[in-house]
Enzyme design. Structure first.
Site, PDB file in Angstrom:
ATOM      1  N   LYS A   1       0.839  -1.202   0.000  1.00 55.40           N
ATOM      2  CA  LYS A   1       0.000   0.000   0.000  1.00 55.40           C
ATOM      3  C   LYS A   1       0.877   1.257   0.000  1.00 55.40           C
ATOM      4  O   LYS A   1       0.607   2.218  -0.723  1.00 55.40           O
ATOM      5  CB  LYS A   1      -0.953  -0.024   1.204  1.00 55.40           C
ATOM      6  CG  LYS A   1      -2.052  -1.085   1.072  1.00 55.40           C
ATOM      7  CD  LYS A   1      -2.841  -1.343   2.351  1.00 55.40           C
ATOM      8  CE  LYS A   1      -3.834  -2.502   2.146  1.00 55.40           C
ATOM      9  NZ  LYS A   1      -4.644  -2.838   3.318  1.00 55.40           N
TER      10      LYS A   1
ATOM     11  N   GLN B   1      -4.704  -1.662   9.612  1.00 54.97           N
ATOM     12  CA  GLN B   1      -4.633  -2.981   8.992  1.00 54.97           C
ATOM     13  C   GLN B   1      -5.214  -4.049   9.922  1.00 54.97           C
ATOM     14  O   GLN B   1      -4.888  -4.106  11.106  1.00 54.97           O
ATOM     15  CB  GLN B   1      -3.166  -3.304   8.639  1.00 54.97           C
ATOM     16  CG  GLN B   1      -2.979  -4.591   7.859  1.00 54.97           C
ATOM     17  CD  GLN B   1      -3.562  -4.554   6.447  1.00 54.97           C
ATOM     18  OE1 GLN B   1      -3.704  -3.488   5.838  1.00 54.97           O
ATOM     19  NE2 GLN B   1      -3.928  -5.702   5.922  1.00 54.97           N
TER      20      GLN B   1
ATOM     21  N   ASP C   1     -11.139   2.648   4.089  1.00 54.00           N
ATOM     22  CA  ASP C   1     -11.550   1.247   3.960  1.00 54.00           C
ATOM     23  C   ASP C   1     -13.072   1.126   3.821  1.00 54.00           C
ATOM     24  O   ASP C   1     -13.584   0.068   3.471  1.00 54.00           O
ATOM     25  CB  ASP C   1     -11.135   0.450   5.213  1.00 54.00           C
ATOM     26  CG  ASP C   1      -9.783  -0.224   5.073  1.00 54.00           C
ATOM     27  OD1 ASP C   1      -9.485  -0.730   3.975  1.00 54.00           O
ATOM     28  OD2 ASP C   1      -9.035  -0.250   6.068  1.00 54.00           O
TER      29      ASP C   1
HETATM   30  N1  GUN Z   1      -6.926  -6.954   6.102  1.00 51.75           N
HETATM   31  C1  GUN Z   1      -7.271  -7.727   5.028  1.00 51.75           C
HETATM   32  N2  GUN Z   1      -7.880  -6.966   4.098  1.00 51.75           N
HETATM   33  C2  GUN Z   1      -7.929  -5.701   4.600  1.00 51.75           C
HETATM   34  C3  GUN Z   1      -8.443  -4.479   4.095  1.00 51.75           C
HETATM   35  O1  GUN Z   1      -8.997  -4.393   2.994  1.00 51.75           O
HETATM   36  N3  GUN Z   1      -8.281  -3.391   4.905  1.00 51.75           N
HETATM   37  C4  GUN Z   1      -7.697  -3.478   6.127  1.00 51.75           C
HETATM   38  N4  GUN Z   1      -7.611  -2.367   6.847  1.00 51.75           N
HETATM   39  N5  GUN Z   1      -7.219  -4.600   6.622  1.00 51.75           N
HETATM   40  C5  GUN Z   1      -7.339  -5.712   5.851  1.00 51.75           C
END
Ligand code: GUN
Length: 290
Positions: free
Chosen positions: A49, A93, A116
């Site tokens: 990311k 995350q 998100d």
């Molecule tokens: N963990 C697995 N997929 C995601 C996601 O799309 N966003 C976040 N914040 N954590 C994750």
């Protein structure tokens, strides 16, 4: 369906829009990512990311916290990021360690910085067909469908999995009458889960089949209607190899279109996070969102 190539194309578009946003006198958009503990997969995702942000000209800052941090410490950090005018998007995350109340943390993120789209306000807005942010993985899936000219209207879409991150929101998006800048919609949507009877039979009805269960090679050729569009959201480790929820070799003989793992949905999830961070910057700088 080549997610990697499509992600590259969409990221080049976002890069131009970020440059236009900054050239119009706005500050550089900024994402704050929070990583708690040292789960190896989470570390890789967060690094991807950050790198993607850099590619399109979005600033990012990473807050790394020890896995034994307590709930209130994490809550304090989220509140600090909420108040920080330089931060346009906040990403915590998941998964979080057991001592932390994950839902309470997600509920605390400022809904205007919730890139998100996990905050109940943003979930509710999507459900009503007037989204602020679209959740990243489902948004990536509809980009794959739209940009491969998959017509969902009136078609049968079957989603396997009912998670808050993928199953529920992709079902919501595919059933909507219309969403801004999205063609996919108006499908007849069925959501399957662990209690579904005759799961294979339900899946075989699908014109569009979305697998988001987290079980390696779960979807076999017998579960797929000839010519169906199959989207594999799974990321599973099997004998040291990354595999999806779909038995790729067998299903590719039957499906009309199929996403690989890796290189399918994953790169688009990251790309949609960039889109949402730019959107957050526009919202916070009161720039019209197009
Ligand atoms: N963990 C697995 N997929 C995601 C996601 O799309 N966003 C976040 N914040 N954590 C994750």
């Amino acid at each position: 369906m080549d997610g990697k190539a499509l992600a590259k194309l969409i990221q080049s578009e976002i890069k131009q829009r970020v440059a236009d946003h900054v050239a119009a006198g706005n500050p550089q958009p900024k994402l704050a990512a929070v990583l708690v503990g040292d789960d190896p997969a989470s570390k890789v995702y967060v690094r991807n990311k950050e790198r993607a942000c850099e590619r399109v000209g979005i600033a990012s800052e990473l807050h790394r916290l020890s896995g034994d941090i307590d709930h209130d410490q994490l809550l304090a950090l989220v509140n600090e990021l909420n108040r920080d005018d330089d931060v346009n998007g906040i990403l915590v995350q998941l998964p979080l360690p057991d001592q932390i109340d994950e839902q309470a943390i997600l509920d605390t993120i400022d809904p205007l910085k919730d890139v998100d789209a996990f905050h109940p306000e943003n979930v509710g807005l999507l459900s009503q067909g007037r989204p602020r942010f679209l959740p990243c993985t489902p948004h990536g899936i509809v980009q794959l469908l739209d940009r491969h000219d998959v017509d969902c209207s009136g078609k049968s879409a079957v989603v396997i999995g009912r998670s808050d991150i993928v199953g529920k929101p992709i079902a919501s998006m595919l059933m909507q009458k219309s969403l801004p800048n999205i063609k996919a919609g108006n499908a007849t949507v069925t959501v399957c889960h662990s209690r579904t009877q005759d799961l294979a039979g339900v899946c075989r009805q699908a014109d569009i089949l979305i697998a988001a269960i987290g079980r390696a090679n779960f979807v076999t050729a017998e579960m797929v209607k000839p010519g169906a569009v199959v989207i594999d959201v799974g990321i599973n480790r099997l004998d040291g190899k990354l595999v999806g929820d779909v038995d790729f070799d067998a299903v590719s003989q039957v499906a009309g279109m199929l996403t690989p793992v890796p290189g399918g949905v994953g790169p688009l999830t990251v790309t949609m996070l960039l889109e949402n961070t730019l959107m957050g910057a526009k919202i916070q700088n009161r720039v019209a969102v197009s």
